[in-house]
Scaffold this motif. Structure first.
Motif, short mmCIF file in Angstrom:
data_model
loop_
_atom_site.label_atom_id
_atom_site.label_comp_id
_atom_site.label_asym_id
_atom_site.label_seq_id
_atom_site.Cartn_x
_atom_site.Cartn_y
_atom_site.Cartn_z
N LYS A 74 94.93 7.64 -6.44
CA LYS A 74 94.79 6.67 -7.52
C LYS A 74 95.02 7.34 -8.86
CE LYS A 74 91.68 2.95 -6.02
NZ LYS A 74 90.43 2.23 -6.38
N ASN A 75 95.85 6.73 -9.70
CA ASN A 75 96.05 7.24 -11.05
C ASN A 75 94.94 6.67 -11.94
OD1 ASN A 75 96.87 8.11 -13.54
ND2 ASN A 75 98.95 7.30 -13.39
N LEU A 76 93.98 7.53 -12.33
CA LEU A 76 92.82 7.07 -13.09
C LEU A 76 93.04 7.13 -14.60
CD1 LEU A 76 89.92 8.71 -11.03
CD2 LEU A 76 91.02 6.49 -10.71
N GLY A 77 94.15 7.72 -15.02
CA GLY A 77 94.48 7.71 -16.45
C GLY A 77 93.93 8.88 -17.25
N PHE A 78 92.94 9.57 -16.73
CA PHE A 78 92.35 10.75 -17.38
C PHE A 78 92.65 11.97 -16.51
CE2 PHE A 78 89.91 7.22 -18.91
CZ PHE A 78 89.43 7.56 -20.17
N GLN A 91 81.35 1.28 -2.73
CA GLN A 91 80.21 0.55 -2.18
C GLN A 91 79.70 -0.48 -3.19
OE1 GLN A 91 77.15 2.95 -0.26
NE2 GLN A 91 75.56 1.56 -0.96
N ASP A 92 79.48 -0.04 -4.41
CA ASP A 92 79.00 -0.93 -5.48
C ASP A 92 80.06 -1.20 -6.54
OD1 ASP A 92 76.25 -0.90 -4.44
OD2 ASP A 92 76.24 1.18 -5.14
N ILE A 93 80.91 -0.19 -6.78
CA ILE A 93 81.95 -0.31 -7.81
C ILE A 93 83.27 0.24 -7.26
CG2 ILE A 93 80.37 -0.19 -9.77
CD1 ILE A 93 82.39 2.87 -8.79
N ILE A 94 84.34 0.05 -8.01
CA ILE A 94 85.62 0.68 -7.66
C ILE A 94 86.19 1.34 -8.91
CG2 ILE A 94 86.11 -1.08 -5.90
CD1 ILE A 94 88.42 -1.99 -7.92
N TRP A 95 87.00 2.38 -8.70
CA TRP A 95 87.77 2.98 -9.78
C TRP A 95 89.01 2.13 -10.01
CZ3 TRP A 95 86.22 7.13 -12.64
CH2 TRP A 95 85.26 7.99 -12.11
N LEU A 96 89.31 1.83 -11.26
CA LEU A 96 90.54 1.11 -11.59
C LEU A 96 91.69 2.10 -11.76
CD1 LEU A 96 89.42 -1.47 -14.31
CD2 LEU A 96 90.02 -1.96 -11.93
N GLU A 97 92.86 1.71 -11.31
CA GLU A 97 94.06 2.49 -11.60
C GLU A 97 94.60 2.08 -12.97
OE1 GLU A 97 96.81 3.67 -8.31
OE2 GLU A 97 95.98 1.86 -7.37
N VAL A 98 95.48 2.91 -13.50
CA VAL A 98 96.20 2.55 -14.73
C VAL A 98 97.67 2.40 -14.39
CG1 VAL A 98 94.54 3.67 -16.26
CG2 VAL A 98 96.50 4.97 -15.40
N PRO A 99 98.45 1.65 -15.19
CA PRO A 99 99.85 1.41 -14.84
C PRO A 99 100.73 2.66 -14.89
CG PRO A 99 99.32 0.48 -17.00
CD PRO A 99 98.03 0.87 -16.36
N TYR A 135 87.95 4.42 -15.33
CA TYR A 135 87.34 3.11 -15.58
C TYR A 135 86.84 2.52 -14.27
CZ TYR A 135 90.02 3.75 -19.87
OH TYR A 135 90.54 4.26 -21.03
N GLN A 136 85.63 1.95 -14.31
CA GLN A 136 85.05 1.35 -13.12
C GLN A 136 84.65 -0.09 -13.40
OE1 GLN A 136 81.81 3.94 -11.91
NE2 GLN A 136 83.21 5.45 -11.01
N ILE A 137 84.75 -0.95 -12.35
CA ILE A 137 84.22 -2.31 -12.42
C ILE A 137 83.44 -2.57 -11.13
CG2 ILE A 137 86.12 -3.16 -13.85
CD1 ILE A 137 87.20 -4.62 -11.35
N ASP A 138 82.58 -3.57 -11.19
CA ASP A 138 81.79 -3.89 -10.00
C ASP A 138 82.70 -4.39 -8.88
OD1 ASP A 138 81.33 -7.23 -10.05
OD2 ASP A 138 81.87 -6.26 -11.95
N LYS A 139 82.36 -4.02 -7.65
CA LYS A 139 83.20 -4.32 -6.50
C LYS A 139 83.26 -5.83 -6.22
CE LYS A 139 83.97 -2.94 -1.69
NZ LYS A 139 83.43 -2.19 -0.52
N LYS A 140 82.17 -6.54 -6.48
CA LYS A 140 82.13 -7.98 -6.20
C LYS A 140 83.21 -8.72 -7.00
CE LYS A 140 79.06 -10.62 -8.14
NZ LYS A 140 77.78 -11.29 -8.53
#
Length: 343
Positions: A258-262, A229-237, A124-129
């Motif tokens: 980073k635990n990405l969940g997949f 740079q533009d986005i980041i990968w989210l970790e999962v719990p 999962y990714q979200i914008d860095k801002k």
């Protein structure tokens, strides 16, 4: 008596000659691949069409007759290959598609061959801002209605998590995650045609809005919205996956700490076992051909920018072969040896 002996010798000679001719004919049809038709399919993930064309160009060089590849959904491709209605497909994501593979008959009917791409990453990714402004690093933080509302695109107060096509296994995993991480009250899974959904993500990103989406690498999205740079990968719990992936651990789902969940996956060719047994040359070709993730990204971007017709993609495949001609030719020559051709 002499006449009978001569007739016997003549019959034996004729029998030996016919046996030799039949053996030669069988050798030509199964070892060198001449006059053998090959049937393949890919999903509506257009990048797979590019990979299929590259594989088919090699099969053509090896003497096979190629039928026009079909576009079918993943589960149906597996069943069709298992039943012998298709011979192969480049669509096997080894771990993510384990359930499709097993449901179609598993190793009794199917075989995974080679590694088309060894670097398949999902998450999962979200914008860095937005991530930096609200210190968002983990999907679990979307339990907070205030955080979730930042990514609400339809006004119902829930975050819209842009997912993937119905029928893809990532759809199953996203739904599983929302339940496992207690997010069903604050996050909704927006599903549809992935390419169309990502176009909407890009529009909202350019307008300065917050974006949350399922990401797949390699794909053009990562060439435009660059990680860190533009986005980041989210970790999962914590690692939690559907029953078919119950043995996957945090080590298997982690990238750069980073635990990405997949699970980190590999893309392989899936083929009909009987086809492989009858066609050792094709099997060896499947074992050798590999397309770097960076090249798939480049192709993905060309498709996104409008060069997406079957003719465009066939041309791209030929250009890739020309760019990698020496390596490609070495794969062809090595494959011929599997049929007893060492020249």
């Amino acid at each position: 008596m002499k006449r009978q002996v001569r007739q016997l010798i003549k019959q034996l000679t004729l029998g030996i000659t016919l046996t030799a001719l039949i053996g030669l004919s069988a050798c030509e049809s199964t070892s060198s691949g001449k006059k053998t038709k090959v049937r393949s399919a890919h999903s509506n993930w257009v990048e797979e069409q590019f990979q299929t064309q590259i594989v088919n160009i090699g099969l053509e060089k090896l003497g096979y007759e190629i039928e026009e590849p079909k576009e079918i959904s993943y589960p149906i491709i597996y069943v069709s290959v298992a039943n012998g209605e298709l011979d192969y497909s480049t669509i096997n994501y080894e771990i993510s598609h384990r359930e499709f593979f097993n449901n179609a008959g598993g190793t009794k009917k199917l075989e995974r061959v080679g590694v088309i791409n060894p670097d398949v990453i999902q998450g999962y990714q979200i914008d860095k801002k937005t991530a930096e402004k609200y210190n968002i690093t983990n999907l679990e933080q979307f339990k907070d209605p205030k955080i979730a509302k930042l990514f609400d695109t339809d006004g119902n107060g829930k975050a819209n998590l842009i997912g993937c096509d119905p029928g893809w296994f990532c759809e199953v995993i996203v739904d599983h995650h929302l339940k496992a991480y207690g997010l069903e009250d604050t996050v909704e899974h927006t599903r549809g045609q992935y390419i169309v959904l990502l176009a909407d993500v890009m529009t909202r990103y350019k307008q300065g809005e917050s974006v949350l989406y399922y990401a797949f690498y390699p794909h053009w999205i990562s060439t435009i919205l660059k990680p860190d740079q533009d986005i980041i990968w989210l970790e999962v719990p914590f690692t939690s996956l559907p029953e078919s992936q119950k043995n996957i651990t945090e080590k298997d789902t982690s990238v750069n700490g980073k635990n990405l969940g997949f699970t980190v996956d590999r893309q392989r060719i899936v083929a009909n076992k009987k086809f492989l047994a009858a066609n050792p040359v094709a099997k060896r070709w499947f074992e050798l051909v590999q397309i770097p993730a960076e090249d798939i990204n480049v192709e993905s971007l060309k498709i996104k920018e409008g060069e997406s017709s079957p003719e465009d993609i066939r041309r791209h495949a030929k250009e890739w072969v020309e760019k990698n001609q020496e390596l490609f030719d070495s794969w062809v020559e090595e494959s011929k040896k599997a049929g007893g051709d060492s020249t």
